[in-house]
Design an enzyme around this catalytic site. Structure first.
Site, PDB file in Angstrom:
ATOM      1  CB  CYS A  58      -0.922  -0.016   1.216  1.00  0.00           C
ATOM      2  SG  CYS A  58      -1.700   1.562   1.605  1.00  0.00           S
ATOM      3  CB  CYS A  61       0.895   1.401   4.269  1.00  0.00           C
ATOM      4  SG  CYS A  61      -0.839   0.892   4.296  1.00  0.00           S
ATOM      5  CB  CYS A 402      -8.651  -1.841  -9.086  1.00  0.00           C
ATOM      6  SG  CYS A 402      -8.566  -3.475  -8.333  1.00  0.00           S
ATOM      7  CB  CYS A 405      -9.972  -4.427 -11.548  1.00  0.00           C
ATOM      8  SG  CYS A 405     -10.752  -4.042  -9.963  1.00  0.00           S
TER       9      CYS A 405
END
Length: 508
Positions: A58, A61, A402, A405
Site C-alpha cells: 500500500c 502505508c 485497480c 481488476c
C-alpha cells in the site's frame, strides 16, 4: 607507559561503546510489530495503544511509515509512554484481526484502551508532529476541567469548537451523562467542564447543569440543558457543523467539511465559482434557504467549483453544470439542479422537500456497441441487462486503477467466451467509480467485487478463487435455464435472495 596506554585504550573503548549505543538507538524501531502470535497479548497489557493495520504494497502505508515511526520514538518518552504498533493485515494469518476490527482499507489506525476493551477510530493527522499532538490529547482526560478565565481562554479560544459542561458539582446524573459522551466522542470533538460559568469567554453567566457549545461561526455559542444521552450527542454533532459549511482551499474549513460528510443528515450541496460575478448573490440566497430549513433534516454546504474536483468526480458532475445544487439522501439517492439561478434555489429545494424532484443517476453513456465477450454495464443499463433480462448474470464491479481488476480482466474474457453459446448467461462488468450502484442489492466496499444474479433474482456474492475454472463452475452451479414463473417452484435448491458483505480488499 602501561598506565597511559591503558587509559587510551579505556577512552577508545568508551568511545566505541558510545558510538555503538548511538547506532543502536538510530536503528531501534519504536513501532511495535504485531502478528497473530502476539497481538492479543500485547493489546491486553496496554491501557492505551495505537495500532496501524497496513499492507506492505500500500503506497499510503509506505508514506505513513516514517512519520509513524518518528511519532512512536517521541511518544516513547512521554509520561506515561504511549505505544504505537502495526500489523500486516494482508497476511492470511492476521486477517482475523482485520475482520474483528472491521478494517476496510489501508492504512487504518485504531486507538485501543483498557486492554482493548474500548476501541475508537484514529481521525487525526498523518504526519509525525500532528500524530504526536493528537495522541497526547487522546491519552489524557476526555474532558478538561476549567478552573480559571485564563484556562478557559486557552481551551476555548477563538477558532475552536468546544462543548463545555457547567455543573454545580462534579457528580450526579447530568455530569455522568456529559462525561460518558465526552469519552464516546473524544476522537472527534473537544470537551471541557467547569463549576463556574463566569470563567467562560462568551455569553452570559448561567447556572448549571448546562452544556454551552462554543464555535467560531454562526451564533458563536449555543446552550442545551437536555442531558439525555441521545439528545446530548445530537446537540453536539449538529451544533458543531456550520449552518452552511464552506468547501474551499482554506485548511481551517476542512474539519467542518469532514463532519458535514460524516453527518447522517440529508446533504444539500451547492457548487459555484467563488470568483464568478453571481457567486455572492447565490451564496447569500442559499444561506437564506439554509436558515429557513434549519431543523428540517437538511445539512447545507457551499463549495468552490475549483476546489471541489474530487466531489465532481464522485457525483459524476461536469463544470458546464455549474452553478448547481445536488442533494444526497441517507439512502444514497441524488437529486440535481444544474445551472441554477438565484431565484430558483428556494423553489427547487421546496420541490425536493415536497417529493416533486426526480432522482438523478450518475451513469456513463450506454455503449453504442457492446460486442465484447464481457458486456459493459452502466447505471442506465443496469436494470435492462441485470435485473430485467431474465438471464443469469455474473457482474464485476471494478475500478479502472485497480491492479487486481486489471489482472482479472483477461480471465473474465475467457469465462465469457466459454459461455458465448449459452444465451441464458451474461458475463458483465461495471465501473463502480463512474456509475451509481443500488446499495440495497450490491454491497461494494472494495475492488473487484463480484456478484451473481440468477434468472429468478437470487443474488449472491462471489467469494471463490479467481480462476477461469472456478468462475465457470460457480456460474454453472448457480444458473437457472429459465426464470421461475409466479406460482412455479424451481427445480433447483437456490439460496434466498440476499446481499452479503464483500470480502474484497480495498486497493488504495
Amino acid at each position: 607507559m602501561a598506565i597511559k596506554g591503558f587509559a587510551c585504550f579505556s577512552i577508545l573503548l568508551l568511545l566505541s561503546l558510545f558510538a555503538s549505543s548511538i547506532r543502536s538507538e538510530q536503528t531501534k524501531e519504536f513501532v511495535l510489530t504485531l502478528d497473530h502470535s502476539n497481538f492479543t497479548e500485547t493489546i491486553t497489557k496496554h491501557d492505551f495503544i495505537v495500532v496501524e493495520f497496513y499492507a506492505p504494497w500500500c503506497g499510503h502505508c509506505q508514506k505513513l511509515a516514517p512519520e509513524y515511526e518518528k511519532a512512536a520514538s517521541e511518544l516513547s518518552s512521554h509520561n506515561p509512554p504511549l505505544a504505537l504498533a502495526k500489523i500486516d493485515a494482508s497476511q492470511e494469518a492476521n486477517k482475523g484481526f482485520a475482520n474483528e476490527y472491521k478494517i476496510q482499507g489501508f492504512p487504518t489506525l485504531k486507538i485501543l484502551r483498557n486492554g482493548g476493551k474500548s476501541v475508537q477510530d484514529y481521525n487525526g493527522p498523518r504526519e509525525a508532529e500532528g500524530i504526536i499532538t493528537y495522541l497526547k490529547k487522546q491519552s489524557g482526560p476526555a474532558s478538561v476541567e476549567i478552573k480559571s478565565a485564563d484556562s478557559a481562554a486557552e481551551i476555548v479560544g477563538e477558532k475552536n469548537v468546544v462543548a463545555v459542561g457547567v455543573f454545580p458539582k462534579l457528580s450526579g446524573e447530568e455530569f455522568d451523562s456529559f462525561m460518558a459522551l465526552a469519552e464516546k466522542l473524544r476522537a472527534d470533538y473537544d470537551f471541557a467542564h467547569t463549576l463556574d460559568a463566569k470563567f467562560l469567554p462568551r455569553g452570559e453567566s448561567v447556572e448549571g447543569p448546562v452544556v454551552r457549545l462554543f464555535k467560531p461561526f454562526d451564533e458563536l455559542f449555543v446552550d442545551s440543558k437536555d442531558f439525555n444521552g441521545e439528545a446530548l450527542e445530537k446537540f453536539v454533532k449538529e451544533s458543531s457543523i456550520p449552518l452552511v459549511t464552506v468547501f474551499d482551499s482554506d485548511p481551517n474549513n476542512h474539519p467542518y467539511v469532514v463532519k458535514f460528510f460524516d453527518s447522517p443528515a440529508t446533504k444539500a450541496m451547492m457548487f459555484v465559482n467563488f470568483t464568478g460575478a453571481t457567486a455572492e448573490s447565490l451564496k447569500s440566497k442559499y444561506r437564506e434557504v439554509a436558515t429557513s430549513n434549519k431543523g428540517q433534516g437538511l445539512a447545507f454546504l457551499v463549495g468552490d467549483a475549483e476546489s471541489s474536483q474530487g466531489a465532481f468526480q464522485y457525483f459524476g458532475l461536469e463544470e458546464s453544470q455549474v452553478p448547481l445544487i445536488i442533494i444526497q439522501t441517507p439512502d444514497n439517492k441524488k437529486y440535481l439542479k444544474a445551472n441554477v439561478e438565484v431565484d430558483q434555489i428556494e423553489s427547487w429545494v421546496k420541490d425536493f422537500q415536497d417529493g416533486k424532484v426526480a432522482a438523478h443517476k450518475k451513469s456513463q453513456p450506454i455503449p453504442a456497441e457492446n460486442n465484447e465477450p464481457v458486456k459493459v454495464v452502466v447505471a442506465e443499463s443496469l436494470d435492462d441487462i441485470v435485473f430485467k433480462s431474465g438471464k443469469n448474470v455474473l457482474i464485476e464491479f471494478y475500478a479502472p486503477w485497480c491492479g487486481h481488476c486489471q489482472k482479472l480482466a483477461p480471465i473474465l474474457d475467457e469465462v465469457a467466451l466459454s459461455f458465448q453459446n449459452d444465451p441464458s448467461v451474461i458475463i458483465a462488468k461495471l465501473d463502480a467509480t463512474a456509475n451509481d450502484i443500488p446499495s440495497d442489492t450490491f454491497d461494494v466496499k472494495g475492488f473487484p467485487t463480484i456478484y451473481f444474479r440468477s434468472a429468478s433474482g437470487n443474488v449472491v456474492v462471489y467469494e471463490g478463487d479467481r480462476t477461469k475454472e472456478d468462475f465457470i463452475n460457480f456460474v454453472e452451479k448457480n444458473s437457472e435455464k429459465k426464470p421461475v414463473s409466479h406460482g412455479e417452484e424451481s427445480t433447483k435448491t437456490e439460496e434466498p435472495k440476499k446481499t452479503e458483505e464483500t470480502a474484497a480488499k480495498d486497493e488504495l
